[in-house]
Design an enzyme around this catalytic site. Structure first.
Site, PDB file in Angstrom:
ATOM      1  N   ASP A  25      41.893  53.501  51.504  1.00  0.00           N
ATOM      2  CA  ASP A  25      41.929  52.814  50.061  1.00  0.00           C
ATOM      3  C   ASP A  25      42.664  53.492  49.097  1.00  0.00           C
ATOM      4  OD1 ASP A  25      41.410  50.635  48.430  1.00  0.00           O
ATOM      5  OD2 ASP A  25      39.433  51.289  48.145  1.00  0.00           O
ATOM      6  N   GLY A  26      43.088  52.998  48.122  1.00  0.00           N
ATOM      7  CA  GLY A  26      43.946  53.565  46.835  1.00  0.00           C
ATOM      8  C   GLY A  26      45.394  53.754  46.631  1.00  0.00           C
ATOM      9  N   ASN A  27      46.020  53.038  47.799  1.00  0.00           N
ATOM     10  CA  ASN A  27      47.405  53.003  47.592  1.00  0.00           C
ATOM     11  C   ASN A  27      47.962  52.267  46.474  1.00  0.00           C
ATOM     12  OD1 ASN A  27      47.035  54.119  50.239  1.00  0.00           O
ATOM     13  ND2 ASN A  27      47.840  52.428  51.238  1.00  0.00           N
ATOM     14  N   GLY A  28      47.338  51.484  46.098  1.00  0.00           N
ATOM     15  CA  GLY A  28      47.972  50.575  44.986  1.00  0.00           C
ATOM     16  C   GLY A  28      47.585  51.405  43.695  1.00  0.00           C
ATOM     17  N   ARG A  29      46.233  52.015  43.567  1.00  0.00           N
ATOM     18  CA  ARG A  29      46.083  52.866  42.248  1.00  0.00           C
ATOM     19  C   ARG A  29      47.061  53.873  42.271  1.00  0.00           C
ATOM     20  NH1 ARG A  29      39.903  52.603  43.338  1.00  0.00           N
ATOM     21  NH2 ARG A  29      40.646  51.421  45.331  1.00  0.00           N
ATOM     22  N   TRP A  30      47.314  54.542  43.263  1.00  0.00           N
ATOM     23  CA  TRP A  30      48.103  55.771  43.439  1.00  0.00           C
ATOM     24  C   TRP A  30      49.507  55.579  42.651  1.00  0.00           C
ATOM     25  CZ3 TRP A  30      52.656  57.215  45.663  1.00  0.00           C
ATOM     26  CH2 TRP A  30      53.211  58.267  45.865  1.00  0.00           C
ATOM     27  N   SER A  70      43.378  43.931  56.235  1.00  0.00           N
ATOM     28  CA  SER A  70      42.171  43.175  56.424  1.00  0.00           C
ATOM     29  C   SER A  70      42.617  41.718  56.445  1.00  0.00           C
ATOM     30  CB  SER A  70      41.181  43.173  55.446  1.00  0.00           C
ATOM     31  OG  SER A  70      41.388  42.507  54.331  1.00  0.00           O
ATOM     32  N   ASN A  73      43.717  40.252  53.301  1.00  0.00           N
ATOM     33  CA  ASN A  73      44.607  40.821  52.503  1.00  0.00           C
ATOM     34  C   ASN A  73      45.974  39.874  52.702  1.00  0.00           C
ATOM     35  OD1 ASN A  73      44.310  44.561  53.619  1.00  0.00           O
ATOM     36  ND2 ASN A  73      43.802  43.403  51.747  1.00  0.00           N
ATOM     37  N   ARG A 193      35.132  56.577  53.171  1.00  0.00           N
ATOM     38  CA  ARG A 193      36.085  55.621  52.276  1.00  0.00           C
ATOM     39  C   ARG A 193      36.500  56.526  51.183  1.00  0.00           C
ATOM     40  NH1 ARG A 193      35.545  49.658  50.931  1.00  0.00           N
ATOM     41  NH2 ARG A 193      37.588  49.429  49.398  1.00  0.00           N
ATOM     42  N   GLU A 212      27.036  57.260  59.338  1.00  0.00           N
ATOM     43  CA  GLU A 212      26.953  57.783  57.965  1.00  0.00           C
ATOM     44  C   GLU A 212      28.167  57.314  57.297  1.00  0.00           C
ATOM     45  OE1 GLU A 212      24.557  59.962  56.942  1.00  0.00           O
ATOM     46  OE2 GLU A 212      23.563  59.349  58.777  1.00  0.00           O
TER      47      GLU A 212
HETATM   48  C1  FPP Z   1      44.453  49.485  50.560  1.00  0.00           C
HETATM   49  O1  FPP Z   1      44.983  49.935  49.440  1.00  0.00           O
HETATM   50  C2  FPP Z   1      45.495  49.735  51.778  1.00  0.00           C
HETATM   51  C3  FPP Z   1      45.950  48.960  52.370  1.00  0.00           C
HETATM   52  C4  FPP Z   1      45.633  47.323  52.200  1.00  0.00           C
HETATM   53  C5  FPP Z   1      47.268  49.034  53.186  1.00  0.00           C
HETATM   54  C6  FPP Z   1      46.797  50.369  54.191  1.00  0.00           C
HETATM   55  C7  FPP Z   1      48.088  50.609  54.822  1.00  0.00           C
HETATM   56  C8  FPP Z   1      48.668  51.798  55.136  1.00  0.00           C
HETATM   57  C9  FPP Z   1      48.010  53.197  54.682  1.00  0.00           C
HETATM   58  C10 FPP Z   1      49.847  51.957  56.157  1.00  0.00           C
HETATM   59  C11 FPP Z   1      49.187  52.670  57.327  1.00  0.00           C
HETATM   60  C12 FPP Z   1      50.365  52.152  58.237  1.00  0.00           C
HETATM   61  C13 FPP Z   1      50.025  51.957  59.576  1.00  0.00           C
HETATM   62  C14 FPP Z   1      51.072  51.593  60.821  1.00  0.00           C
HETATM   63  C15 FPP Z   1      48.856  52.051  60.070  1.00  0.00           C
HETATM   64  P1  FPP Z   1      44.975  49.095  48.310  1.00  0.00           P
HETATM   65  O2  FPP Z   1      46.397  48.665  48.115  1.00  0.00           O
HETATM   66  O3  FPP Z   1      43.750  48.188  48.247  1.00  0.00           O
HETATM   67  O4  FPP Z   1      44.600  50.163  47.057  1.00  0.00           O
HETATM   68  P2  FPP Z   1      44.109  49.682  45.584  1.00  0.00           P
HETATM   69  O5  FPP Z   1      42.651  49.471  45.921  1.00  0.00           O
HETATM   70  O6  FPP Z   1      44.324  51.144  44.921  1.00  0.00           O
HETATM   71  O7  FPP Z   1      44.936  48.704  44.816  1.00  0.00           O
END
Ligand code: FPP
Length: 245
Positions: A25-30, A70, A73, A193, A212
């Site tokens: 989690d956290g890709n969007g915030r990053w 998910s 998503n 997480r 855990e």
């Molecule tokens: C949640 O962060 C992340 C996802 C919905 C996507 C995760 C996918 C990857 C890391 C790519 C991995 C690739 C493979 C092939 C497994 P978010 O977007 O909800 O972040 P946020 O809560 O900060 O918005």
């Protein structure tokens, strides 16, 4: 949670979780922090995924489950969903060769039928070409939702009852486990997480009954092997009682 000094740890495999789950989690915030599109966050997150997967395999984790996409998503903007699907294709192509040297078995958990025929073919190829490897099992949860998994398992069990290959009285907890995507695998011992949210988000609900949980204040693209070490160290200090005393 407490953080520890960065130093290379020699792990005693017996102390490690046999099965580790990670909610990436956290890709969007990053991305937002850097004024970048969300897709850039997912790309950075995918790099972390590769590094952490390799590290888990090297230190002796037996099963790793990562939450990549998910069942909920799909509600995201089409542009973001498309970017994620492109990323999955790229990474699966790489995974076909990439995880070979590490002997990693790649499995997908979730409803694959919603993906494009191209992606489904790639998923099948990745699974079949890695199935015989001796190393860590990597479950990539894609179009995965635990409730959906439980509904699917319930249907499979009901089918067996209607075919008379199973009696209602014979249904046990094991029957449910055996009909999940993770059938035959140990339950997760630890779920991590990153990015600070204290939520389960429909991830391995049945399987994590006694797992855990460790929530960390770090966004997934920034997550380093030293952060994983810190979480694992914390895990080794937990007293697990599984409902006993
Ligand atoms: C949640 O962060 C992340 C996802 C919905 C996507 C995760 C996918 C990857 C890391 C790519 C991995 C690739 C493979 C092939 C497994 P978010 O977007 O909800 O972040 P946020 O809560 O900060 O918005």
């Amino acid at each position: 949670m407490a953080f520890f000094k960065k130093k290379k740890i020699e792990w005693d495999k017996a102390l490690l979780p046999a099965h580790l789950g990670i909610i990436m989690d956290g890709n969007g915030r990053w991305a937002k922090k850097r004024a970048l599109p969300r897709s850039a966050g997912h790309r950075a997150g995918a790099k972390t995924f590769r590094t952490i997967t390799r590290y888990c395999s090297n230190i002796g984790i037996k099963y790793l489950t990562v939450y990549a996409f998910s069942t909920e998503n799909w509600k995201r903007p089409q542009e973001e969903v498309d970017a994620l699907m492109t990323l999955f294709e790229e990474y699966l192509r790489e995974a076909l060769t990439d995880f070979k040297d590490d002997d990693i078995v790649v499995k997908f958990i979730g409803d694959k039928t919603a993906f494009s025929p191209k992606l489904q073919a790639l998923i099948d190829e990745t699974e079949s070409s890695s199935a015989q490897r001796p190393g860590m099992v990597l479950n990539i949860a894609m179009n995965y939702g635990s409730r959906d998994e439980l509904v699917t398992a319930t249907k499979k069990i009901a089918e067996k009852i209607s075919e008379h290959s199973l009696k209602i009285d014979e249904i046990t907890e094991q029957t449910v486990s055996d009909n999940l995507y993770t059938a035959g695998q140990p339950d997760p011992d630890l779920i991590i997480r990153p990015s600070g949210d204290h939520r389960i988000s429909n991830f391995l609900l049945w399987q994590s009954a006694y797992a855990e949980y460790i929530v960390m204040d770090i966004l997934w693209p920034d997550f380093k092997t030293s952060d994983l070490d810190a979480a694992l160290l914390e895990f080794t200090k937990r007293s697990r009682r599984f409902g006993g005393v």
